[in-house]
Design a protein around this motif. Structure first.
Motif, short mmCIF file in Angstrom:
data_model
loop_
_atom_site.label_atom_id
_atom_site.label_comp_id
_atom_site.label_asym_id
_atom_site.label_seq_id
_atom_site.Cartn_x
_atom_site.Cartn_y
_atom_site.Cartn_z
N ARG A 86 0.86 -1.34 0.03
CA ARG A 86 0.02 -0.02 -0.06
C ARG A 86 0.92 1.30 -0.08
O ARG A 86 0.61 2.31 -0.63
CB ARG A 86 -1.12 -0.05 1.28
CG ARG A 86 -2.05 -1.33 1.02
CD ARG A 86 -2.66 -1.04 2.33
NE ARG A 86 -4.08 -1.98 2.24
CZ ARG A 86 -5.29 -1.75 1.69
NH1 ARG A 86 -5.48 -0.45 1.49
NH2 ARG A 86 -6.03 -2.81 1.59
N ALA A 87 1.97 1.11 0.73
CA ALA A 87 2.99 2.41 0.71
C ALA A 87 3.39 2.63 -0.55
O ALA A 87 3.38 3.79 -1.09
CB ALA A 87 4.03 2.15 1.71
N LEU A 88 3.80 1.47 -1.34
CA LEU A 88 4.48 1.52 -2.52
C LEU A 88 3.45 2.35 -3.55
O LEU A 88 3.56 3.18 -4.37
CB LEU A 88 5.00 0.48 -2.92
CG LEU A 88 6.24 0.03 -2.29
CD1 LEU A 88 6.50 -1.45 -2.82
CD2 LEU A 88 7.51 0.86 -2.56
N ALA A 89 2.05 1.85 -3.47
CA ALA A 89 1.07 2.31 -4.45
C ALA A 89 0.80 3.50 -4.18
O ALA A 89 0.25 4.22 -5.09
CB ALA A 89 -0.21 1.36 -4.38
N SER A 90 0.91 4.08 -2.87
CA SER A 90 0.81 5.31 -2.57
C SER A 90 1.82 6.48 -2.81
O SER A 90 1.66 7.55 -2.77
CB SER A 90 0.27 5.49 -1.32
OG SER A 90 -0.85 4.69 -0.87
N VAL A 117 1.59 2.96 -12.03
CA VAL A 117 1.14 1.82 -11.35
C VAL A 117 -0.18 1.64 -12.24
O VAL A 117 -1.05 2.30 -12.29
CB VAL A 117 0.86 1.82 -9.87
CG1 VAL A 117 0.21 0.72 -9.37
CG2 VAL A 117 2.33 2.10 -9.03
N VAL A 118 -0.34 0.30 -12.84
CA VAL A 118 -1.53 0.27 -13.65
C VAL A 118 -2.25 -0.77 -13.14
O VAL A 118 -3.72 -1.01 -13.45
CB VAL A 118 -0.99 -0.37 -15.08
CG1 VAL A 118 -0.44 0.66 -15.57
CG2 VAL A 118 -0.42 -1.58 -15.06
N ALA A 119 -1.96 -1.30 -12.08
CA ALA A 119 -2.65 -2.54 -11.45
C ALA A 119 -2.30 -2.88 -10.11
O ALA A 119 -0.94 -3.13 -9.62
CB ALA A 119 -2.73 -3.97 -12.31
N LEU A 120 -3.30 -3.54 -9.41
CA LEU A 120 -3.03 -3.95 -7.78
C LEU A 120 -3.50 -5.19 -7.38
O LEU A 120 -4.67 -5.32 -8.23
CB LEU A 120 -3.26 -3.10 -6.60
CG LEU A 120 -2.83 -1.39 -6.69
CD1 LEU A 120 -3.43 -0.81 -5.88
CD2 LEU A 120 -1.42 -1.43 -6.74
N GLY A 134 -10.93 -6.39 -3.77
CA GLY A 134 -12.07 -5.45 -3.86
C GLY A 134 -12.03 -4.24 -3.30
O GLY A 134 -12.99 -3.05 -3.47
N SER A 135 -11.01 -3.89 -2.49
CA SER A 135 -10.94 -2.80 -1.81
C SER A 135 -9.97 -1.88 -2.59
O SER A 135 -9.74 -2.28 -3.93
CB SER A 135 -9.97 -2.80 -0.44
OG SER A 135 -8.80 -3.49 -0.90
N HIS A 136 -10.04 -0.82 -2.35
CA HIS A 136 -9.29 0.31 -3.19
C HIS A 136 -8.04 1.10 -2.45
O HIS A 136 -8.07 1.33 -1.39
CB HIS A 136 -10.16 1.37 -3.72
CG HIS A 136 -11.15 1.15 -4.77
ND1 HIS A 136 -11.96 0.07 -4.58
CD2 HIS A 136 -11.40 1.34 -6.18
CE1 HIS A 136 -12.98 -0.15 -5.42
NE2 HIS A 136 -12.39 0.56 -6.58
N VAL A 137 -7.11 1.21 -3.29
CA VAL A 137 -5.78 1.90 -2.98
C VAL A 137 -5.44 3.05 -4.13
O VAL A 137 -5.45 2.84 -5.12
CB VAL A 137 -4.56 1.11 -2.80
CG1 VAL A 137 -3.37 1.71 -2.33
CG2 VAL A 137 -5.01 -0.20 -1.70
N GLU A 138 -5.55 4.27 -3.47
CA GLU A 138 -5.28 5.41 -4.34
C GLU A 138 -6.46 5.37 -5.40
O GLU A 138 -6.16 5.42 -6.43
CB GLU A 138 -3.93 5.54 -4.68
CG GLU A 138 -2.79 5.69 -3.81
CD GLU A 138 -3.00 7.05 -3.16
OE1 GLU A 138 -3.02 8.05 -3.77
OE2 GLU A 138 -3.04 7.19 -1.97
N GLY A 139 -7.55 5.07 -5.22
CA GLY A 139 -8.73 5.14 -6.35
C GLY A 139 -8.54 3.77 -7.19
O GLY A 139 -9.34 3.42 -7.94
N MET A 140 -7.44 2.80 -6.63
CA MET A 140 -7.42 1.65 -7.82
C MET A 140 -7.91 0.37 -7.14
O MET A 140 -7.41 0.14 -5.91
CB MET A 140 -5.96 1.54 -7.98
CG MET A 140 -5.59 0.50 -9.27
SD MET A 140 -3.79 0.79 -9.81
CE MET A 140 -3.96 2.08 -10.52
N PRO A 141 -8.65 -0.26 -7.75
CA PRO A 141 -9.23 -1.65 -7.16
C PRO A 141 -7.99 -2.82 -6.96
O PRO A 141 -7.18 -2.79 -7.81
CB PRO A 141 -10.13 -2.15 -8.18
CG PRO A 141 -9.87 -1.48 -9.35
CD PRO A 141 -9.25 -0.17 -9.04
#
Length: 221
Positions: free
Chosen positions: A99-103, A114-117, A126-133
């Protein structure tokens, strides 16, 4: 002797280029148009002779009394690192580190998008990180080619993730899992093991303490 990549730049030099780029970006933002090798060395934490040698591999040579043109050198180092384009990244493992890297905004400013998590935990999918599912690993969709895969899972899940990334056509993997991954020869893996880095630091700390105390190191006469 340091190994070289396909362009003939030693791998050790490649490892120092990001530090040079960060130093150059800093002075450019401060409005400076030229910089000496000594100034780059101080900002990057290396010797000035090493800076000059490294930059010579890029075909860049400073002018005596003037130094290096900052904007030109930024272009050269960025081009050598392949940062003249955006690199699509997928991050697998949405724990605290993932999550830290995605943010982390620094990825985008350094040419990574970052294009996908993804994750395998049904409570996380199903949760979202920085608006990305967060997608399930088995159904990971990236919307296009992926250049870099980042693994931030526990070690027991890392090989499965690597296999999925390879199937997606990823040829560059950054793994934070403390395990050796089995991948095809054309896939590059960089492993970041925080425990190993800490052990290296404690080794040097121990050597300093031994030097101060005068106690012989076991096994060394």
């Amino acid at each position: 002797m340091a190994e070289s990549n396909r362009r003939g730049v030693p791998d050790a030099t490649v490892g120092r280029l990001p530090g040079y780029l960060q130093a150059l970006t800093t002075v450019a933002e401060q409005g400076h148009t030229s910089i000496s090798s000594e100034e780059i060395a101080a900002l990057a934490g290396v010797r000035s002779a090493q800076v000059r040698k490294d930059l010579s591999h890029l075909g860049s040579y400073g002018v005596r009394g003037v130094g290096y043109d900052v904007s030109r050198l930024v272009e050269q180092v960025s081009a050598e690192l392949g940062l003249s384009q955006d690199w699509p990244v997928v991050i697998v493992g949405m724990g605290n580190l993932g999550r830290a890297l995605a943010s982390y905004e620094g990825l985008a400013t350094r040419g990574f998008h970052v294009v996908a998590l993804a994750d395998n935990d049904p409570d996380v999918v199903g949760s979202h990180v920085e608006g990305m599912p967060v997608q399930p690993l088995a159904q990971l969709r990236t919307g296009g080619p992926v250049s870099v895969g980042v693994i931030t899972t526990p070690p027991e899940a890392a090989q499965e993730v690597a296999d999925v990334l390879v199937e997606l056509g990823v040829h560059s993997v950054l793994s934070f899992a403390p395990v050796v991954l089995q991948v095809p020869p054309d896939v590059d893996v960089r492993r970041v093991d925080l425990a190993t880095e800490l052990q290296i630091l404690t080794f040097h700390q121990h050597q300093r303490e031994v030097a101060v105390s005068g106690t012989p190191v076991e096994g060394v006469s």
